[in-house]
Design an enzyme around this catalytic site. Structure first.
Site: not given
Ligand code: SF4
Length: 259
Positions: A130, A148
């Site tokens: 991420k 996220d």
């Protein structure tokens, strides 16, 4: 709408792109909310953002960036000093370890520079997939999807995916949009998650996506109740965009930080 059991892959992709277009109009101010001026600063800010609001990170980073301008500075940093500076972001011991190790790895393996390839970034301490995508998209202009907590919640509410694994979500959603749109799409989805489609009480009755969203009704649909749930300086604009009287948005909602 309710989800049609017969929605085809093509139909879903078309709906996804319509959602993307509405989000572009709804959040013209969408951007990476972590302040940074270089790939290294963004890497550091992203590490600090774990379990912490971007606003809090942005309060801490100006002094930190001034004190440690290079990877070598983090590599040779005094632990106690870093801990003290980043304490307000929480989990400061682990984060300090990550920052020092990140500095060391960059100096040892990349000549002190942050690499611009996903495969290299994910080998660095404190940098997961991420974070790597955030860095690629925002510091190097390489399109990246940032899955996220907000992104996951919203694409599942929109029933664009049933996956729970972030990497699978990244690939499935990525396939629905042109690559060049990935970074901004991520920002817009995250903006919507922070300001409108909250985890507990989404503002369905004041949401520009109501007609495209199978989860409409998860939160209040009555405009006055929904308008109170909008957040951030553009809360009244968000109400207007959804066809709701902006006067229904209370002043504290406008002042509220998007979480
Ligand atoms: S209609 Fe409700 S659940 Fe759907 S995106 Fe909007 S706020 Fe979220």
């Amino acid at each position: 709408m309710t989800r049609s059991a017969t929605e085809t892959d093509l139909g879903r992709t078309r709906r996804a792109r319509r959602i993307g277009r509405v989000l572009t109009e709804t959040h013209p101010d969408a951007h990476c909310e972590l302040d940074h001026g270089s790939p290294l600063e963004l890497a550091v800010a992203t590490i600090l953002s774990a379990q912490c609001t971007d606003k809090k990170v942005n309060e801490v980073t100006p002094k930190l960036f001034a004190r440690y301008p290079t990877a070598a500075d983090y590599a040779g940093a005094d632990r106690g000093e870093v801990e003290e500076m980043i304490k307000p972001t929480g989990f400061y011991r682990n984060k300090t370890t990550s920052l020092i190790q990140l500095g060391q790895a960059l100096v040892e393996r990349y000549d002190g520079r942050v690499p611009d390839r996903l495969a290299d970034l994910v080998t660095l301490p404190g940098i997961g997939r991420k974070t790597a995508n955030v860095i690629l998209g925002n510091a190097f202009d390489v399109p990246g999807i940032t899955v996220d907590t907000h992104f996951q919640r919203l694409v599942r509410r929109w029933e664009l995916t049933t996956e729970t694994d972030p990497v699978k979500i990244e690939h499935e959603i990525g396939a629905m949009f042109p690559k060049r749109d990935w970074t901004m799409l991520s920002h817009r989805i995250i903006f919507h998650g922070r300001r409108v489609c909250h985890a507990r009480k989404p503002a369905c009755g004041a949401c520009t996506l109501a007609k495209l969203c199978p989860s409409y009704g998860t939160g209040p649909t009555e405009p006055a109740a929904a308008a109170k749930l909008l957040k951030g300086p553009r809360a009244r604009d968000l109400a207007t965009a959804a066809g709701v009287d902006p006067e229904l948005v209370p002043a504290q909602a406008v002042r509220a930080e998007a979480p």
